[in-house]
Motif scaffolding. Structure first.
Motif, PDB file in Angstrom:
ATOM      1  N   ASN A   1       0.895  -1.266   0.087  1.00 45.38           N
ATOM      2  CA  ASN A   1       0.025   0.021   0.008  1.00 45.38           C
ATOM      3  C   ASN A   1       1.001   1.151  -0.048  1.00 45.38           C
ATOM      4  OD1 ASN A   1      -2.223   1.733   0.047  1.00 45.38           O
ATOM      5  ND2 ASN A   1      -2.897   0.931   2.182  1.00 45.38           N
ATOM      6  N   LEU A   2       1.528   1.518  -1.382  1.00 45.95           N
ATOM      7  CA  LEU A   2       2.319   2.747  -1.399  1.00 45.95           C
ATOM      8  C   LEU A   2       1.440   3.819  -1.254  1.00 45.95           C
ATOM      9  CD1 LEU A   2       5.072   3.922  -1.593  1.00 45.95           C
ATOM     10  CD2 LEU A   2       4.951   3.670  -4.073  1.00 45.95           C
ATOM     11  N   LEU A   3       1.332   4.767  -0.389  1.00 43.22           N
ATOM     12  CA  LEU A   3       0.750   6.050  -0.411  1.00 43.22           C
ATOM     13  C   LEU A   3       1.416   7.297  -1.298  1.00 43.22           C
ATOM     14  CD1 LEU A   3      -0.209   5.962   3.448  1.00 43.22           C
ATOM     15  CD2 LEU A   3      -1.729   5.565   1.225  1.00 43.22           C
ATOM     16  N   HIS A   4       2.732   7.431  -1.071  1.00 39.75           N
ATOM     17  CA  HIS A   4       3.384   8.453  -1.944  1.00 39.75           C
ATOM     18  C   HIS A   4       4.748   8.142  -1.625  1.00 39.75           C
ATOM     19  CE1 HIS A   4       3.910  12.304  -3.204  1.00 39.75           C
ATOM     20  NE2 HIS A   4       4.432  13.012  -2.098  1.00 39.75           N
ATOM     21  N   GLY A   5       5.512   8.697  -2.513  1.00 40.57           N
ATOM     22  CA  GLY A   5       7.071   8.836  -2.500  1.00 40.57           C
ATOM     23  C   GLY A   5       7.475  10.115  -2.773  1.00 40.57           C
ATOM     24  N   GLN A   6       8.552  10.634  -2.146  1.00 40.13           N
ATOM     25  CA  GLN A   6       8.927  11.972  -2.279  1.00 40.13           C
ATOM     26  C   GLN A   6      10.683  11.979  -2.161  1.00 40.13           C
ATOM     27  OE1 GLN A   6       7.199  13.231   1.501  1.00 40.13           O
ATOM     28  NE2 GLN A   6       8.900  14.741   1.251  1.00 40.13           N
ATOM     29  N   PHE A   7      11.168  12.776  -2.915  1.00 40.87           N
ATOM     30  CA  PHE A   7      12.832  12.877  -3.171  1.00 40.87           C
ATOM     31  C   PHE A   7      13.151  13.857  -1.993  1.00 40.87           C
ATOM     32  CE2 PHE A   7      12.284  11.586  -7.410  1.00 40.87           C
ATOM     33  CZ  PHE A   7      12.692  10.143  -7.401  1.00 40.87           C
ATOM     34  N   TRP A   8      14.481  13.853  -1.522  1.00 40.97           N
ATOM     35  CA  TRP A   8      15.088  15.013  -0.627  1.00 40.97           C
ATOM     36  C   TRP A   8      16.266  14.981  -1.200  1.00 40.97           C
ATOM     37  CZ3 TRP A   8      18.970  12.942   1.867  1.00 40.97           C
ATOM     38  CH2 TRP A   8      19.069  11.591   2.114  1.00 40.97           C
ATOM     39  N   HIS A   9      16.872  16.374  -1.038  1.00 45.24           N
ATOM     40  CA  HIS A   9      17.984  16.651  -1.924  1.00 45.24           C
ATOM     41  C   HIS A   9      19.253  17.114  -0.983  1.00 45.24           C
ATOM     42  CE1 HIS A   9      15.342  16.342  -5.273  1.00 45.24           C
ATOM     43  NE2 HIS A   9      16.379  15.895  -5.845  1.00 45.24           N
ATOM     44  N   SER A  10      18.682  17.373   0.573  1.00 43.62           N
ATOM     45  CA  SER A  10      19.868  17.300   1.383  1.00 43.62           C
ATOM     46  C   SER A  10      19.279  17.174   2.663  1.00 43.62           C
ATOM     47  CB  SER A  10      19.934  19.020   1.489  1.00 43.62           C
ATOM     48  OG  SER A  10      18.830  19.725   2.150  1.00 43.62           O
ATOM     49  N   THR A  11      20.397  16.844   3.669  1.00 44.14           N
ATOM     50  CA  THR A  11      19.887  16.247   5.075  1.00 44.14           C
ATOM     51  C   THR A  11      18.849  17.337   5.728  1.00 44.14           C
ATOM     52  OG1 THR A  11      22.257  15.687   4.926  1.00 44.14           O
ATOM     53  CG2 THR A  11      20.936  15.247   7.214  1.00 44.14           C
ATOM     54  N   ALA A  12      19.065  18.668   5.353  1.00 49.14           N
ATOM     55  CA  ALA A  12      18.033  19.388   5.864  1.00 49.14           C
ATOM     56  C   ALA A  12      16.421  19.261   5.463  1.00 49.14           C
ATOM     57  CB  ALA A  12      18.227  20.825   5.901  1.00 49.14           C
ATOM     58  N   ASP A  13      16.618  18.894   4.085  1.00 46.88           N
ATOM     59  CA  ASP A  13      15.294  18.513   3.397  1.00 46.88           C
ATOM     60  C   ASP A  13      14.807  17.446   3.953  1.00 46.88           C
ATOM     61  OD1 ASP A  13      14.891  20.389   1.739  1.00 46.88           O
ATOM     62  OD2 ASP A  13      15.204  19.073  -0.207  1.00 46.88           O
ATOM     63  N   PHE A  14      15.346  16.353   4.141  1.00 46.79           N
ATOM     64  CA  PHE A  14      15.078  15.151   4.622  1.00 46.79           C
ATOM     65  C   PHE A  14      14.414  15.343   6.100  1.00 46.79           C
ATOM     66  CE2 PHE A  14      16.485  11.779   7.938  1.00 46.79           C
ATOM     67  CZ  PHE A  14      15.286  10.940   7.715  1.00 46.79           C
ATOM     68  N   HIS A  15      15.175  16.044   7.000  1.00 48.34           N
ATOM     69  CA  HIS A  15      14.613  16.379   8.445  1.00 48.34           C
ATOM     70  C   HIS A  15      13.198  17.240   8.289  1.00 48.34           C
ATOM     71  CE1 HIS A  15      18.683  14.953   9.836  1.00 48.34           C
ATOM     72  NE2 HIS A  15      17.977  14.918  10.853  1.00 48.34           N
ATOM     73  N   ASP A  16      13.284  18.066   7.362  1.00 49.47           N
ATOM     74  CA  ASP A  16      11.890  18.589   7.271  1.00 49.47           C
ATOM     75  C   ASP A  16      10.826  17.753   7.103  1.00 49.47           C
ATOM     76  OD1 ASP A  16      12.924  21.174   7.690  1.00 49.47           O
ATOM     77  OD2 ASP A  16      12.920  21.987   5.501  1.00 49.47           O
ATOM     78  N   SER A  17      11.020  16.918   5.825  1.00 49.47           N
ATOM     79  CA  SER A  17       9.565  16.031   5.340  1.00 49.47           C
ATOM     80  C   SER A  17       9.536  15.107   6.510  1.00 49.47           C
ATOM     81  CB  SER A  17      10.662  15.057   4.345  1.00 49.47           C
ATOM     82  OG  SER A  17      10.863  15.969   3.322  1.00 49.47           O
ATOM     83  N   LEU A  18      10.343  14.596   7.357  1.00 50.84           N
ATOM     84  CA  LEU A  18      10.148  13.504   8.387  1.00 50.84           C
ATOM     85  C   LEU A  18       9.352  14.234   9.598  1.00 50.84           C
ATOM     86  CD1 LEU A  18      10.686  10.497   8.672  1.00 50.84           C
ATOM     87  CD2 LEU A  18      12.503  11.190  10.479  1.00 50.84           C
ATOM     88  N   GLN A  19       9.737  15.797   9.725  1.00 51.02           N
ATOM     89  CA  GLN A  19       9.475  16.394  10.754  1.00 51.02           C
ATOM     90  C   GLN A  19       7.856  16.600  10.439  1.00 51.02           C
ATOM     91  OE1 GLN A  19      11.446  19.790  11.997  1.00 51.02           O
ATOM     92  NE2 GLN A  19      10.082  20.082  13.850  1.00 51.02           N
TER      93      GLN A  19
END
Lengths: 98, 214
Positions: free
Chosen positions: B44-62
């Motif tokens: 059940n894949l809902l959505h996928g997204q890319f991130w391009h920096s460590t800060a980006d990744f933290h933003d998405s997860l947060q």
């Protein structure tokens, strides 16, 4: 129990002044609400677009002098509103629920 | 994430190539909902997204963590897969993690270094085991040489070493072209009859140290 590695989310958070934080929270409330409705309606990728728009404010805040003042926050929000237009979505269910 | 593109396995190879070509750090998060069937946790894949920096990744997860905290009973998220492709410093590294809303500010490393051949093919499993025992990239011929004792032990009966060698080479070539985590680079060489040699590694052997998080 598998090993967990800790994440320091707070360390990557841009610093905002109190007023700027309030302004940001007020601005993003509607997008959070829309994202929540989209997810409930099963449209997670559209919610992802909304979250991306909110996160772009954070991304710009990191490049500003810290802590970010209210003037800078206004400027950033204005820029994001102007340039980050959400593409039109032809999904009647989401349009109704959001 | 600027386009709502889910990350799919067939795109993975090109992502690796991209990260290695530009010496960049990038990655993706796949958000999964509750499984549609008990035996298929990733169904059940809902959505996928890319991130391009460590800060980006933290933003998405947060953002996702905050959403899950606000709606603890009906957030509809089951787990997330996090991938990091780290091509900085000229060497490729791959990391994979599992995150669930309960974990909050932590995530669990997935040990791709202990992967098994899903199809249970005789020669491919020997090759995979050899690749996972490596510490760094080696020549393809070295991989075959190291896999030979395994093949002799498991499939030895009545076949010459040359036959094993040929079949191991074939299995390695197939895996290099189909498995996204088996990463190869070609180098020119005057000592090789073909004018080149190929270095091969399984990127799962590197996911021990999450240096990209710093």
């Amino acid at each position: 129990m598998a090993t967990l590695i800790p994440l320091d989310l707070a360390a990557f958070e841009p610093k905002l002044t109190h007023e700027a934080q309030e302004r940001f929270d007020r601005w993003r409330a509607i997008y959070d609400d829309m994202a929540q409705h989209c997810r409930q309606a099963g449209d997670w990728s559209w919610a992802g677009e909304l979250v991306y728009k909110v996160a772009s404010v954070r991304r710009m805040c990191r490049k500003m002098p810290q802590p970010v003042s209210l003037e800078h926050m206004d400027m950033i929000i204005e820029l994001v509103n102007e340039h980050h237009r959400l593409p039109v979505k032809h999904n009647p269910v989401v349009t109704l629920t959001a | 994430m600027s386009k709502g593109v889910p990350i799919e396995e067939y795109r993975f190879k090109s992502l690796l190539d991209h990260a290695s070509k530009f010496g960049a750090l990038m990655g993706g998060i796949q958000w999964y909902g509750p499984a549609l069937s008990d035996t298929l946790p990733q169904s059940n894949l809902l959505h996928g997204q890319f991130w391009h920096s460590t800060a980006d990744f933290h933003d998405s997860l947060q953002e996702m963590r905050d959403y899950c905290r606000k709606h603890p009973d009906n957030h509809g998220l089951d787990h997330a897969h996090v991938y990091a492709l780290d091509g900085r410093g000229g060497a490729m590294k791959f990391h994979a993690y599992l995150w669930t809303p309960i974990m909050g500010e932590a995530m669990q490393p997935l040990d791709y270094g202990r992967a098994v051949d899903p199809h249970n093919r005789a020669y491919s499993s020997c090759i995979l085991e050899t690749l996972l025992a490596q510490k760094k990239a080696v020549k393809t011929s070295t991989v075959v040489k190291r896999a030979l004792p395994l093949a002799l032990q498991r499939l030895g009966a009545g076949v010459s070493e040359e036959t094993h060698n040929v079949l191991l080479h074939k299995a390695l070539t197939v895996m290099m072209n189909t498995e996204s985590l088996i990463y190869t680079r070609r180098f020119d060489s005057d000592h090789s009859p073909s004018g080149q040699f190929t270095m091969v590694e399984h990127l799962g052997i590197y996911d021990k140290e999450p240096t990209w998080l710093l």
